[in-house]
Design an enzyme around this catalytic site. Structure first.
Site, PDB file in Angstrom:
ATOM      1  N   ASP A  57       1.228  -1.424  -0.559  1.00  0.00           N
ATOM      2  CA  ASP A  57       0.241  -0.238   0.077  1.00  0.00           C
ATOM      3  C   ASP A  57       0.999   1.148   0.079  1.00  0.00           C
ATOM      4  OD1 ASP A  57      -2.722   1.231   0.795  1.00  0.00           O
ATOM      5  OD2 ASP A  57      -1.760   1.926   1.996  1.00  0.00           O
TER       6      ASP A  57
ATOM      7  N   TYR B  47       3.295  10.139   0.329  1.00  0.00           N
ATOM      8  CA  TYR B  47       4.015   9.436   1.435  1.00  0.00           C
ATOM      9  C   TYR B  47       5.845   9.494   1.148  1.00  0.00           C
ATOM     10  CZ  TYR B  47       0.328   6.517   2.604  1.00  0.00           C
ATOM     11  OH  TYR B  47      -0.910   6.139   3.258  1.00  0.00           O
TER      12      TYR B  47
ATOM     13  N   LYS C  89      -1.812   6.137  -4.221  1.00  0.00           N
ATOM     14  CA  LYS C  89      -3.207   7.265  -4.065  1.00  0.00           C
ATOM     15  C   LYS C  89      -2.437   8.495  -4.455  1.00  0.00           C
ATOM     16  CE  LYS C  89      -3.307   4.973   0.784  1.00  0.00           C
ATOM     17  NZ  LYS C  89      -2.458   4.565   0.646  1.00  0.00           N
TER      18      LYS C  89
ATOM     19  N   HIS D 235      -6.969   9.506  -2.448  1.00  0.00           N
ATOM     20  CA  HIS D 235      -6.642   9.627  -1.212  1.00  0.00           C
ATOM     21  C   HIS D 235      -7.596  10.528  -0.363  1.00  0.00           C
ATOM     22  CE1 HIS D 235      -2.434   9.550   1.561  1.00  0.00           C
ATOM     23  NE2 HIS D 235      -3.763   8.815   2.114  1.00  0.00           N
TER      24      HIS D 235
END
Length: 349
Positions: A61, A66, A94, A127
């Site tokens: 994931d 990130y 996302k 997201h």
């Protein structure tokens, strides 16, 4: 297991439970999360991903925000050189909030594919359902003056671009994250390609039964983040009223009966409940245990019933940084009264 070297202690992916998406595609019942940038370096996370794939993980994931997809791409490439087939992996990413605009969805997806060194994604999420942006590493009091409440017409413009990604073959499935029942009802009403998966916060102290059941009734599978209560979440996402799942006496008692860490009980609960947890760890003993527990030594019906009763409605990821001018507190993000602020059912007020 396939034509590659089997590492000692590796898990046979065939033993891990599978979720069946409405397309008929299979999604592993446990994955590894990659959101750890507030605590760990990108290289550490990528190294864990590469090792985890070699040891049997098939669901990874990811997310553009990130800040580590370029490193994870190298890890995935190395794992595939090791002999693991791309079609045996289930890779998600996302779309971040600042890329909802016309044309931006394709650009964002293209960058993710380039960073991850992939030709397609198995699943691509929106997201958050708002275009409200905050800078990485900001504190809980940060507010963007351009933030605004959910505007369904804007979201659907974004979603139509997501649907085009499916048409183009760049993603196999599209999904939503951090949504509520009122928002999902509108999305399902107006979409051409419905969400295959909803990624939502789920742990024993926050079970979201109404939203959970709504998704299942509408053929939407579920990925649960913060599955053990996210002890390494960013400091901005901690409040004095938060409850630590692994400290609950009921969970500790079950853990003692099974001879495991309380975190393992939270993961077993998730898998047996019927959704896919995505625990994060860079420590080999932890991520291997997290995978093995999905099929070894299941909880009893009595234990599952006990855990159904520990729900504290304790949301950990409250989203304060996405609030807009004129909003109250973080609860305005989650439509707690069953209505979207400013929405009359068809048009924005």
């Amino acid at each position: 297991m396939d034509n590659y070297e089997i590492l000692e202690d590796a898990v046979n992916p065939a033993e891990v439970p599978q979720r069946i998406l409405y397309t008929g595609a299979k999604m592993p019942g446990v994955g590894i999360g990659t959101f750890g940038s507030d605590r760990f370096g990108a290289d550490d996370i990528a190294n864990a991903v590469e090792d985890a794939v070699k040891y049997g993980y098939r669901l990874i994931d990811c997310a553009s925000c990130y800040g580590n997809e370029d490193k994870i791409g190298i890890a995935l490439e190395n794992a595939m050189k090791f002999g693991i087939k791309r079609e045996d992996l289930f890779i998600t990413s996302k779309l971040w909030n600042d890329m909802h605009g016309k044309g931006d969805v394709l650009l964002s997806c293209a960058k993710t594919l380039k960073d991850l060194r992939l030709d397609y994604l198995d699943l691509y999420f929106v997201h958050w359902p708002f275009p409200n942006y905050h800078p990485p590493g900001c504190d809980v009091d940060t507010r963007n003056p351009n933030s605004r409440p959910y505007i369904h017409e804007e979201f659907m413009e974004c979603w139509r671009q997501m649907e085009r990604l499916v048409d183009m073959g760049l993603v196999k499935h599209i999904g939503v994250s951090n949504v509520t029942i009122p928002k999902l009802q509108l999305i399902l009403r107006d979409c051409r390609i419905k969400p295959a998966v909803n990624e939502m916060e789920l742990h024993p102290c926050f079970q979201q039964p109404e939203l959970y059941d709504f998704c299942k009734e509408n053929g939407i599978e579920i990925i649960g983040f913060c599955p053990i209560g996210s002890p390494t979440r960013p400091d901005r996402d901690t409040t004095p009223d938060d409850i630590a799942d692994i400290d609950l006496p009921e969970i500790q008692a079950i853990a003692k009966a099974h001879g495991v860490h309380p975190a393992i009980v939270c993961l077993k609960w998730a898998v047996q409940r019927g959704h896919t947890p995505i625990p994060f760890s860079i420590h080999r003993d932890q991520y291997i245990s997290n995978l093995r527990c999905s099929f070894e030594d299941p909880l009893t019906e009595e234990e599952l019933e006990l855990l159904r009763g520990v729900d504290k409605n304790c949301r950990l990821i409250k989203g304060q940084v996405f609030l807009w001018e004129g909003a109250g507190d973080w609860e305005d993000l989650w439509d707690l009264g069953g209505e979207i602020p400013g929405w009359d059912g068809y048009t924005q007020k």
